[in-house]
Design a protein around this motif. Sequence first.
Motif, mmCIF file in Angstrom:
data_model
loop_
_atom_site.group_PDB
_atom_site.id
_atom_site.type_symbol
_atom_site.label_atom_id
_atom_site.label_comp_id
_atom_site.label_asym_id
_atom_site.label_seq_id
_atom_site.Cartn_x
_atom_site.Cartn_y
_atom_site.Cartn_z
ATOM 1 N N LEU A 90 0.962 -0.436 -0.272
ATOM 2 C CA LEU A 90 0.217 -0.397 -0.236
ATOM 3 C C LEU A 90 0.698 1.203 0.232
ATOM 4 O O LEU A 90 2.196 1.475 0.425
ATOM 5 C CB LEU A 90 -1.087 -0.076 1.673
ATOM 6 N N GLU B 85 -2.824 3.382 -2.254
ATOM 7 C CA GLU B 85 -3.362 3.353 -2.777
ATOM 8 C C GLU B 85 -2.207 1.559 -2.720
ATOM 9 O O GLU B 85 -1.634 2.273 -2.565
ATOM 10 C CB GLU B 85 -3.085 3.958 -4.068
ATOM 11 N N ILE C 183 -4.354 -8.918 -0.834
ATOM 12 C CA ILE C 183 -4.034 -8.313 0.468
ATOM 13 C C ILE C 183 -2.763 -8.440 1.136
ATOM 14 O O ILE C 183 -2.443 -8.394 1.816
ATOM 15 C CB ILE C 183 -5.535 -8.954 1.959
ATOM 16 N N GLU C 184 -2.054 -10.281 1.311
ATOM 17 C CA GLU C 184 -0.874 -10.422 1.803
ATOM 18 C C GLU C 184 0.496 -9.589 0.966
ATOM 19 O O GLU C 184 1.253 -9.028 1.959
ATOM 20 C CB GLU C 184 -0.423 -11.710 1.834
ATOM 21 N N TRP D 116 0.134 -6.287 0.762
ATOM 22 C CA TRP D 116 -0.166 -4.980 1.097
ATOM 23 C C TRP D 116 1.067 -4.421 1.957
ATOM 24 O O TRP D 116 0.678 -3.087 1.737
ATOM 25 C CB TRP D 116 -1.764 -4.914 2.071
ATOM 26 N N ASP D 117 1.270 -5.105 2.486
ATOM 27 C CA ASP D 117 2.736 -4.400 3.694
ATOM 28 C C ASP D 117 4.060 -4.630 2.894
ATOM 29 O O ASP D 117 4.631 -4.233 3.435
ATOM 30 C CB ASP D 117 2.665 -4.573 4.794
ATOM 31 N N TYR E 155 9.479 -17.469 9.561
ATOM 32 C CA TYR E 155 8.024 -17.482 10.028
ATOM 33 C C TYR E 155 7.798 -16.574 10.919
ATOM 34 O O TYR E 155 6.505 -16.523 11.545
ATOM 35 C CB TYR E 155 7.618 -19.147 10.009
ATOM 36 N N ASN F 248 5.980 -12.888 11.346
ATOM 37 C CA ASN F 248 4.994 -12.700 11.438
ATOM 38 C C ASN F 248 3.905 -13.517 11.701
ATOM 39 O O ASN F 248 2.782 -13.424 11.262
ATOM 40 C CB ASN F 248 4.538 -11.880 9.922
ATOM 41 N N ASN F 249 4.381 -14.530 12.193
ATOM 42 C CA ASN F 249 4.146 -15.545 12.690
ATOM 43 C C ASN F 249 2.935 -16.178 10.901
ATOM 44 O O ASN F 249 1.577 -16.529 11.000
ATOM 45 C CB ASN F 249 2.768 -15.566 13.114
#
Lengths: 501, 329
Positions: free
Chosen positions: A181, A187, A195-196, A198-199, A401, A404-405
């Motif tokens: 994003l 945006e 979605i994964e 986005w960061d 892993y 962010n789990n």
Amino acid sequence: MEALNYFALSWLSPELLALTALGTFLGIYVGAIPGLSVTMAVSILISFTFSWDVNHALCLMVGIFMGGVYGGSRTAILLNIPGAPSAIATALDGYPLAKKGLAGEAIGLSTVMSVIGGFVGIFVLAIAAPTISEFAITFQPRDYLLLAILGLTLVGSLSSGSLAKGLFAGAMGVLVGTVGLDPLTAEERFTFGIIELWDGINVIAAMIGLFGVSEALHQLHHLDKAIIKQKISRIIPPWADVRRFLPLSIQSSFIGVIIGALPGTGGDIAALMAYDQAKRSTKKPEVPFGQGAKEGLIAPEAANNAAVGGAYIPMLTLGIPGDAVTAVFIGALFIHGLNPGPLLLIEQPHMFWFTVGNLTLANIFVLIFGLTGIRIFSKLVECPKGVLIPLILLLSVVGAYAINNSVVDVWWMLAFGVLGYFMRLYNYPIGPVILGVILSKLIDENWRRAILSERGDMGQFFANLFSSPLSSVLLAAIVFALFTQTPLWTRWLKPKLFSKV
Amino acid sequence: MKKIILSTLAGLALSSTAMADFPNKDIQGIIQWGAGGSTDTVMRSVSPHAEEILGTDIILTNRTGGVGAIATKYVNAKKADGYTLLMGAENPQMYKVLGLADIDYSDMIPVNVLARGIPMLVAQNDAPFNTMQEMIDYIKANPGSVKVGSTGQGGLASIVMAMIESEVKLDVTTIPYNGDGPALTALQGGAIDVMPAVLGAAVQHIKAGRMKAIALVDNQPSPVLPEVGIITEALPGLDKYLPYGPFFGVFVKQGTPDEAVAKLTDAFTKAAQAEDFQTLMNNRGYGIMNLSGQPAVDFLENYRSVSSWLVHDAGFSKRSPEEFGIPRP
């Protein structure tokens, strides 16, 4: 006198002393495992130490912080997997030393220099905290932009061999950093509706893959090569070495304190900048940089530990976190009923000297725990490849892993591992990729903030660039960094100016 | 074995309620935001009290990303048995209109809306205005010269500005930051002039005289800063939106058995009354809400309709609130 009392508080209470020692010990191992970060460990401790007395909780957390920042160098030197982004520069010269059988000496030297860096950081915190924090908050978006551009010039230092390949790797890092994003308008960029993404792509996952997995894959080429015997006779560096490198480590430490004190930049950028500075200022290294130069090991290690003291400067004086870990500390202070902010030192004057004393104590424990146990650690490199390679892969998967789990980070880590393998195969440097990812966001956000502040007026932007003393100095540093690489300087001006030296 | 003993003990302790078999294993708490953030702090300080009452462990995990959507979707994909809690902030209430996700809190059951932040406007010390009215007059006289910090479209700052804009048109320069912490730092360094932030983030800086308070965006003064005026003094039309503010809450998936919801609600209601939790919230400048059941649903609905329509009217929504049947405030 009262200050001294608070300073010695954690030294004289057996409980606090033991907790600081325990924290430092745990911190070294948390820091050494890539993916387990100090930020994570400290925030887990917040709920764990919820019902404790505030001083007890702080001792444990300060220990973890100090130990963790140092611990990142362990795996960087031994396995070429930096435990955290702040240890990337350490791997550049530390790992070649281990390959020569000098892992013990490298760890010993990095420990001593880390501790010296730590002390410089604490010393500056103790004597100049208010002045430095007032200076640090005057950094405007355009100054962060200039700082980040200065950071980009490090690509040159990080790429031994072909500059073109270095630039390619750095540009790829910048591109990777733009995924996710948009930081200002939210945006979606390069997310393909997933979605994964986005960061963005996690920089630590990329780091573990590029360094760890690619190293493991690369070693498969040499499965039958004889294992390098590690010399473990000399662990504590000789006094002559310490004295010889002292000016460099102090200079690197000051870079560390200042970069650490700036809200928004931390130990990772500090360590890389110190490495670059060392490479520029060292006239004749015994061994070239990138092949096991001790200077290249000392500078980043001194800088990233000095950044710890630096990060505390704005936190204790203004309640502004200097990095991600001090942000968690602010949360911890809140939970324990204190009000971290500009009034903290007025309402709780003991906090300052207690923290300074506790950091000093933790730093001493780093020295003790750092220098003991090196023998066992060095043996790690002597492990048969058949054991070592699966171990590196396992550590990489767990580390990715743990960020962010999330399994997504594991996939990214593996993909970057394969990419890193081919980059190594074709002699592309890896460091610039991570540098690009780290700086990409800093440049992106601050360039746009800077230009938004001028309502899109470029003329005004440049006018302010030259009218602000801070911006002018940073701009001059960039111009100098680039100019000294031109033939005009290297062939003509430099010999003329320095011929008599 | 230990677990069986523990759950038996828990069962005995709760023997007044019939069939006390919830909870008989660890509960997972999924935190939407990262370690050390305000949501994380609130949840980590309330959970130990709830654990004591429930007689079981609540294992907290930060699952960040997608403005909280990743955690929200994760909990929604789990079984509706009360063993997975979503510990979140206000963000999901905007997912639908911003086109971020197709679920929000109206698709979940609120266990407890713990606390609410009180928004306020702060300005840097050198700013040539001290009250809301003076600020409006100054901006009108000097269009474009005042820099207002923001936390991105749909963030608290953008909604407060949209509220003000719904009453009076102001020409300001908006500079986005990643959260009100960095923005308040920039305010002290002079990079921005005004910032809509939560009281808790700004209060220490105001008390130390490092920035000044312009107005509280609330319908009543705060005991923490009693001398600061409220925004409706200058803009009475804003009254219909208030009280408004970012919140922290614990949620479970729709379809969770009533018995589990009742036990969780009871545990968190008592946990929120714990003295150290109350002190923490007061210190951080948050108003304790401790809402559950219908009052919680009403608060969440109001929050959603105010923000969705403000964002829509200001022109930065992706989809109209009407599509989702969100009523105008």
